[in-house]
Design a protein around this motif. Sequence first.
Motif, mmCIF file in Angstrom:
data_model
loop_
_atom_site.group_PDB
_atom_site.id
_atom_site.type_symbol
_atom_site.label_atom_id
_atom_site.label_comp_id
_atom_site.label_asym_id
_atom_site.label_seq_id
_atom_site.Cartn_x
_atom_site.Cartn_y
_atom_site.Cartn_z
ATOM 1 N N GLY A 138 0.806 -1.227 0.000
ATOM 2 C CA GLY A 138 0.000 0.000 0.000
ATOM 3 C C GLY A 138 0.830 1.264 0.000
ATOM 4 N N GLY A 139 2.126 1.137 -0.356
ATOM 5 C CA GLY A 139 2.999 2.305 -0.414
ATOM 6 C C GLY A 139 2.930 2.991 -1.762
ATOM 7 N N PHE A 140 4.011 3.732 -2.101
ATOM 8 C CA PHE A 140 4.043 4.484 -3.366
ATOM 9 C C PHE A 140 3.812 3.569 -4.550
ATOM 10 C CE2 PHE A 140 6.978 6.640 -0.498
ATOM 11 C CZ PHE A 140 6.421 7.899 -0.496
ATOM 12 N N LEU A 141 4.683 2.569 -4.681
ATOM 13 C CA LEU A 141 4.674 1.734 -5.874
ATOM 14 C C LEU A 141 3.371 0.965 -6.002
ATOM 15 C CD1 LEU A 141 6.242 0.727 -8.315
ATOM 16 C CD2 LEU A 141 7.251 -1.032 -6.869
ATOM 17 N N GLY A 142 2.938 0.330 -4.900
ATOM 18 C CA GLY A 142 1.706 -0.447 -4.949
ATOM 19 C C GLY A 142 0.503 0.408 -5.306
ATOM 20 N N SER A 143 0.431 1.616 -4.726
ATOM 21 C CA SER A 143 -0.725 2.491 -4.960
ATOM 22 C C SER A 143 -0.708 3.078 -6.368
ATOM 23 C CB SER A 143 -0.759 3.606 -3.908
ATOM 24 O OG SER A 143 -0.862 3.048 -2.613
ATOM 25 N N GLU A 144 0.476 3.454 -6.850
ATOM 26 C CA GLU A 144 0.566 3.980 -8.220
ATOM 27 C C GLU A 144 0.210 2.914 -9.246
ATOM 28 O OE1 GLU A 144 4.042 7.286 -7.226
ATOM 29 O OE2 GLU A 144 4.513 5.604 -8.537
ATOM 30 N N LEU A 145 0.743 1.709 -9.061
ATOM 31 C CA LEU A 145 0.425 0.623 -9.996
ATOM 32 C C LEU A 145 -1.055 0.253 -9.926
ATOM 33 C CD1 LEU A 145 3.453 -1.834 -9.726
ATOM 34 C CD2 LEU A 145 2.747 -0.535 -11.743
ATOM 35 N N ALA A 146 -1.615 0.265 -8.728
ATOM 36 C CA ALA A 146 -3.046 -0.050 -8.586
ATOM 37 C C ALA A 146 -3.882 0.953 -9.371
ATOM 38 C CB ALA A 146 -3.442 -0.047 -7.109
ATOM 39 N N CYS A 147 -3.556 2.250 -9.241
ATOM 40 C CA CYS A 147 -4.302 3.280 -9.991
ATOM 41 C C CYS A 147 -4.132 3.105 -11.497
ATOM 42 C CB CYS A 147 -3.832 4.675 -9.585
ATOM 43 S SG CYS A 147 -4.491 5.194 -7.999
ATOM 44 N N ALA A 148 -2.898 2.832 -11.920
ATOM 45 C CA ALA A 148 -2.624 2.679 -13.353
ATOM 46 C C ALA A 148 -3.379 1.487 -13.931
ATOM 47 C CB ALA A 148 -1.119 2.513 -13.577
ATOM 48 N N LEU A 149 -3.319 0.356 -13.241
ATOM 49 C CA LEU A 149 -4.004 -0.842 -13.728
ATOM 50 C C LEU A 149 -5.518 -0.693 -13.591
ATOM 51 C CD1 LEU A 149 -1.603 -3.546 -12.297
ATOM 52 C CD2 LEU A 149 -2.086 -3.174 -14.714
ATOM 53 N N THR A 183 -7.437 6.174 -0.083
ATOM 54 C CA THR A 183 -7.944 4.820 -0.340
ATOM 55 C C THR A 183 -9.233 4.881 -1.161
ATOM 56 O OG1 THR A 183 -6.967 4.088 1.738
ATOM 57 C CG2 THR A 183 -8.629 2.653 0.765
ATOM 58 N N GLU A 184 -10.123 5.819 -0.809
ATOM 59 C CA GLU A 184 -11.362 5.975 -1.586
ATOM 60 C C GLU A 184 -11.066 6.417 -3.013
ATOM 61 O OE1 GLU A 184 -14.395 4.926 -0.805
ATOM 62 O OE2 GLU A 184 -13.241 4.135 0.883
ATOM 63 N N LYS A 185 -10.056 7.274 -3.167
ATOM 64 C CA LYS A 185 -9.655 7.738 -4.507
ATOM 65 C C LYS A 185 -9.178 6.557 -5.357
ATOM 66 C CE LYS A 185 -7.712 10.459 -7.711
ATOM 67 N NZ LYS A 185 -8.286 10.154 -8.997
ATOM 68 N N VAL A 186 -8.372 5.665 -4.750
ATOM 69 C CA VAL A 186 -7.878 4.487 -5.480
ATOM 70 C C VAL A 186 -9.050 3.575 -5.840
ATOM 71 C CG1 VAL A 186 -6.352 2.467 -5.367
ATOM 72 C CG2 VAL A 186 -5.600 4.645 -4.400
ATOM 73 N N ARG A 187 -10.029 3.459 -4.948
ATOM 74 C CA ARG A 187 -11.218 2.641 -5.248
ATOM 75 C C ARG A 187 -11.985 3.217 -6.437
ATOM 76 N NH1 ARG A 187 -12.321 1.715 0.921
ATOM 77 N NH2 ARG A 187 -11.515 -0.411 1.137
#
Length: 443
Positions: A138-149, A183-187
């Motif tokens: 849930g850090g930088f990389l995980g959150s950025e990749l989650a948003c991108a995918l 977290t809501e933004k990523v959702r």
Amino acid sequence: MRPPLSKELWFSDDSSVPETLRFKQWNGKERSIFFQPPSFYVSPQDLPFVENGGVAVLTSRKVLHMDVRGNKVRLDNGSEITYDKCLIATGGTPRNLPALERAGEEVQKQTTLFRKIEDFKSLEKISRNVQSIVIIGGGFLGSELACALGRRARNTELEVIQIFPEKGNMGKILPEYLSNWTTEKVRKEGVNVMPNTVVKSAKYQDKKVILKLKDGQTIKTDHVVAAVGLEPSVELAKSARMELDSDLGGFRVNAELQARSNIWVAGDAACFYDLKLGRRRVEHHDHAVVSGRLAGENMTGAAKPYWHQSMFWSDLGPDVGYEAIGIVDSSLPTVGVFAKGTAKDTPRAVTQESGTGIRSESETEEVATSVNVSAGAASSAHPPQEGEDYGKGVIFYLRDKVIVGILLWNIFNRMPIARKVIKDGEEHDDLNEIAKLFNIHED
């Protein structure tokens, strides 16, 4: 340059991006991921004969041993290179989860430890051909990749799941209210976010990876991305007899980034002494650039201490971004001051205006000479209220009442001011007044 691997490269409509590695920045300008074009470099064989010197890169070779008395290194093919001064910039290796490592070869084949260009190419292809991807972290990389995918999944059948043990995205960095909002933004980007979640074990069955969670649930997926941190690459410490930092990891160096008389260390692998904030190790693009530059100057005799506070930035897509500096740790006391955001307060808008895409490049040389709070500045700054939309703001991280970290939320090109506030190291009675320095009430 690693940052686009989890940011802009994913947002292109051009299907040839994995081959060309050219991407459009948020401002629409095209750029290559490579730091310099191949023509910049000299071949290693020609280097001794180039009149004014140059930079040569020897690829496909590993340094196995450093002879610090003889000033030479031995390579994996038995050849040796002698030096007058040596810089170690070995970076780090992505960590894996023990649960995945124990799970066997088939699970390993379906797991990406995201770090290199090859990892981007591989995951980009996988994302077009599978039904489900789980991102752990849930850090930088995980959150950025989650948003991108997640953005990509809007137009396909792909399911993107992000799991991590913290309460919210960026939970180790952002204060809890902002982590919850993120977290809501990523959702909203189309990601199934599962906070407070720990993987207990994994197995491969019926062409799926099955993750068993600590709470007893199971998740079936086609592919796993582990974004759970970095281990600094310090294999050379033994032969070079260099000191490692037992708490932070990495080679211990002084404020000039020097480890031994002829050896310097820069980037992720350096555990350095920061004159203002004490001993630190930093894993960010701007730090790699700045510490590399400083080490290079000191190798030629500059004797400069590390005073430049490197910044880092993260974009959760083109509309929400933040830049930060210093010790940004959610376990510290924080004070946040927020204001209404406008259409201009996004990563896309700021890069369109400034013409630069890698944001740290535009500000590394700038210095704010003074930070005076002007009388009569707008005073409607306020701590965030429950349920509010965090348009833009400043978060101060405090240690013993002194600001040691500053995070600018959808506020850009103000790093020199943040740098000066930390460098001054003073106690401030009213942080609303300091927030005004960042012009957060400009429309």
